[in-house]
Design an enzyme around this catalytic site. Structure first.
Site, PDB file in Angstrom:
ATOM      1  N   CYS A  32       0.862  -1.177   0.000  1.00  0.00           N
ATOM      2  CA  CYS A  32       0.000   0.000   0.000  1.00  0.00           C
ATOM      3  C   CYS A  32       0.900   1.228   0.000  1.00  0.00           C
ATOM      4  O   CYS A  32       2.064   1.152  -0.373  1.00  0.00           O
ATOM      5  CB  CYS A  32      -0.959  -0.023   1.187  1.00  0.00           C
ATOM      6  SG  CYS A  32      -0.143  -0.003   2.785  1.00  0.00           S
ATOM      7  N   HIS A  62      -4.599   8.953   4.858  1.00  0.00           N
ATOM      8  CA  HIS A  62      -4.885   7.527   4.724  1.00  0.00           C
ATOM      9  C   HIS A  62      -6.368   7.317   5.017  1.00  0.00           C
ATOM     10  O   HIS A  62      -6.807   7.372   6.159  1.00  0.00           O
ATOM     11  CB  HIS A  62      -4.021   6.724   5.701  1.00  0.00           C
ATOM     12  CG  HIS A  62      -3.959   5.258   5.394  1.00  0.00           C
ATOM     13  ND1 HIS A  62      -4.984   4.384   5.704  1.00  0.00           N
ATOM     14  CD2 HIS A  62      -3.004   4.511   4.789  1.00  0.00           C
ATOM     15  CE1 HIS A  62      -4.652   3.170   5.321  1.00  0.00           C
ATOM     16  NE2 HIS A  62      -3.455   3.215   4.761  1.00  0.00           N
TER      17      HIS A  62
END
Length: 629
Positions: free
Chosen positions: A27, A534
């Site tokens: 990620c 995020h």
């Protein structure tokens, strides 16, 4: 050597080698490994490496947090490890034959350690309840407990078949069915006639036969997949694999194991007649190997014949002490090791070993550390030799481990036999414990955790104010359900639980990263602050669903410009938290990162959120709360 080649090489080694890697994705901040066995990964060593921020184990993934440059490290790990999206890699290093055998056995056994420990302890508790008179061996409670504890071992070929299939890159459930066929009551331990030849084999509680059969089945399955048409491949491949492998295995492997057992039994009987001491040494030293290769049952069966007739036998007595030698070695490792994971395996393993169930100790602790396994074999051999010297015999079938001792007490000289048992226990335990404690050393690791090697901007000259990218309730970063964020490993900042799905730019900035799964956006402000937004926890697994991104990498945006729109309700219904960390990943370039509001206040998008104090500024009149408080 490329910039991240050494880092990639070290990461692969410390996650257990290429053979331990099932899959790898990444990620915006971390490498997300799927490992065959997380227990063999060197977590402490990884955390201590330059270039690694921390390690997280969450959502079935082994996550190595790198920072903003994770795409480059990911690419290097894939290149160095010769990994791709569909196949596992070859072993990380060339191993000797002995190392390959140990790697194979340990890799097959390790996933079953926890249930083996549980089974051994349950069996021991059932015997304790029976010996103390709280239960009888005919009571339903005892029978049920004994069945629960015994199930893992009786049906071990099923467990081993499943694990071995994964190790040999074969369909796991096909390996499971091979193991299940071997313990099916209609063929297990009964006479079967094939073309005029009679076969009788018992596979319950065995290990090696099913491993050999799966090793043969794996290449057969792969070959069948290449020659059978796709339209019928789904059912024909497993059908033909089973029809070919199980009969061959049953007719060849079982009889071969029985023949080896018979030869060993006859040899031990002859040796006992010639020298009980030598026979005890050989039996005690090799018993664990006989059990591992599944050729011990003939000896047990031969010993049961005189016991069933009420006559004593010396054939079983030397092997009783082996579990105590093994247990003593594991206790020494448990006491001396500073490796928390190893201690977590060793504790239930030695408890189980007291009750005579040593598989968890062997496969989880000593066999991967061959010197320790050899010490346990020597301890068992010494105790077996003393047992032969003292002329000890077994008078009745008892339990295992500690509960086997009552079966060695004669009616005429129980006190003497108990003394002899104590001597054998001491000989098995004391030398094994001392040798293991003196010789054992943890694998060396570097103490301490270094700062993350995350590229950062030059020292900044002025303060920066970031506005909130979303509306919602603020959450202190320390309360985020992700250790990498909560511990500040990725930088200081704050989080918020959004009330709507609009995400705006926190400052005039250039988009550095829009992750392919759309769950994270990285920016660098015009003043040099590197900001990560995020969107939710573990939302990478949604693979972009419910996220609509309005910007692209290298695009310049103004404070308040729309970056993304997300369906927060749909994401929450899917089971994911929408708590969104906003962190300054180059925090080290600032004197302080200060929140404008307390951690649980409500905020609207566009309102001041964080003030970043540059190193040449004095933070004198700040009425806000420091993020670190």
């Amino acid at each position: 050597m490329t910039k991240y080649e050494q880092l990639a090489t070290d990461i692969i080694a410390k996650v257990g080698g290429r053979d331990n890697i099932i899959g790898l994705t990444h990620c915006v901040t971390r490498l997300r490994f799927k490992l065959k066995d997380e227990g063999i990964a060197d977590t402490a060593g990884l955390k201590s490496m330059d270039g690694v921020v921390t390690v997280m184990q969450s959502a079935g993934q082994y996550q190595v947090v790198i920072g903003n440059h994770v795409p480059d490290v990911f690419a290097e790990v894939m290149r160095v490890g010769k990994l791709d999206s569909s196949t596992n890699a070859e072993p990380a290093k060339k191993m000797t034959f002995g190392e390959r055998v140990i790697d194979l056995i340990s890799g097959i056994m390790m996933p079953a350690l926890s249930v083996m420990c549980a089974g051994g302890i349950i069996k021991g508790l059932a015997v304790i309840l029976m010996v103390t008179g709280l239960l009888t061996d005919k009571s339903g409670a005892y029978i049920l407990l004994d069945a629960i504890g015994d199930a893992c071992f009786y049906f071990f070929p099923i467990v081993i078949g499943f694990n071995a299939a994964k190790k040999f890159n074969m369909t796991p459930f096909l390996g499971l069915i091979i193991g299940a066929a071997l313990v099916h009551p209609n063929i297990n331990g009964v006479d079967l006639n094939f073309w005029g030849m009679n076969f009788n084999a018992s596979y319950s509680s065995t290990i090696l036969p099913v491993i050999v059969m799966v090793a043969l089945a794996a290449p057969l399955e792969r070959w069948l997949k290449t020659v059978i048409p796709d339209v019928v491949k789904t059912f024909l491949v497993p059908m033909l694999t089973l029809v070919i492998i199980v009969p061959i295995g049953f007719m060849l492997i079982g009889p071969a194991a029985n023949l080896i057992s018979l030869v060993l039994t006859q040899g031990i009987e002859a040796l006992m007649g010639f020298s009980p001491i030598l026979a005890g040494i050989i039996l005690g030293a090799t018993w664990q190997l006989l059990v591992m290769f599944g050729v011990h049952m003939m000896l047990v069966m031969m010993a049961m014949i005189p016991l069933a007739a009420g006559n004593p036998t010396a054939m079983l007595t030397p092997i009783v002490w082996v579990s105590f030698a093994q247990t003593a070695v594991v206790v020494a490792i448990w006491l001396k090791s500073k490796d928390k994971k190893l201690k977590g395996i060793a504790l239930p393993a030695w408890i189980s070993g007291i009750f005579g169930v040593t598989e968890p100790a062997i496969y989880g602790v000593t066999l991967p550390r061959m010197k320790m396994f050899v010490i346990s074999c020597i301890g068992g051999g010494l105790a077996g030799g003393v047992c032969g010297l003292l002329g000890m015999q077994t008078y009745r079938m008892g339990g295992m481990g500690l509960f086997a001792i009552p079966g060695m007490l004669s009616t005429d000289n129980a006190g003497r036999d108990l003394l002899y048992a104590g001597i054998c226990l001491a000989v098995a335990i004391i030398p094994s414990f001392i040798a293991a404690y003196v010789m054992y050393q943890d694998d060396p690791i570097v103490d301490g955790i270094e700062d993350a090697a995350i590229p950062s901007a030059p020292r900044l000259e002025r303060d920066t104010v970031l506005i909130s990218p979303m509306s919602g309730q603020l959450v202190p970063l320390r309360d985020v359900e992700d250790g990498a964020f909560a511990e500040g490993a990725l930088g200081q900042g704050i989080a918020l639980d959004p009330s709507d799905g609009r995400v705006v730019a926190p400052a005039d900035a250039t988009i550095m990263t829009v992750f392919p799964t759309k769950h994270a956006i990285g920016l660098i402000t015009d003043s040099g602050a590197e900001v990560l937004i995020h969107l939710g926890m573990d939302t990478v697994q949604l693979n972009g669903e419910h996220f609509d991104i309005n910007v692209k990498a290298e695009q310049h945006v103004k404070a308040g410009d729309l970056l993304a729109t997300i369906d927060i309700e749909a994401i929450r219904k899917a089971g994911y938290s929408m708590v969104t960390p906003i962190v300054v990943t180059n925090t080290a370039d600032y004197l302080d990162v200060i929140a404008e509001l307390t951690g649980d206040a409500q905020i609207k998008a566009g309102e001041p959120l964080l003030t970043l104090i540059a190193e040449n500024q004095e933070a004198t009149e700040v009425n806000a709360h420091a993020v670190s408080e």
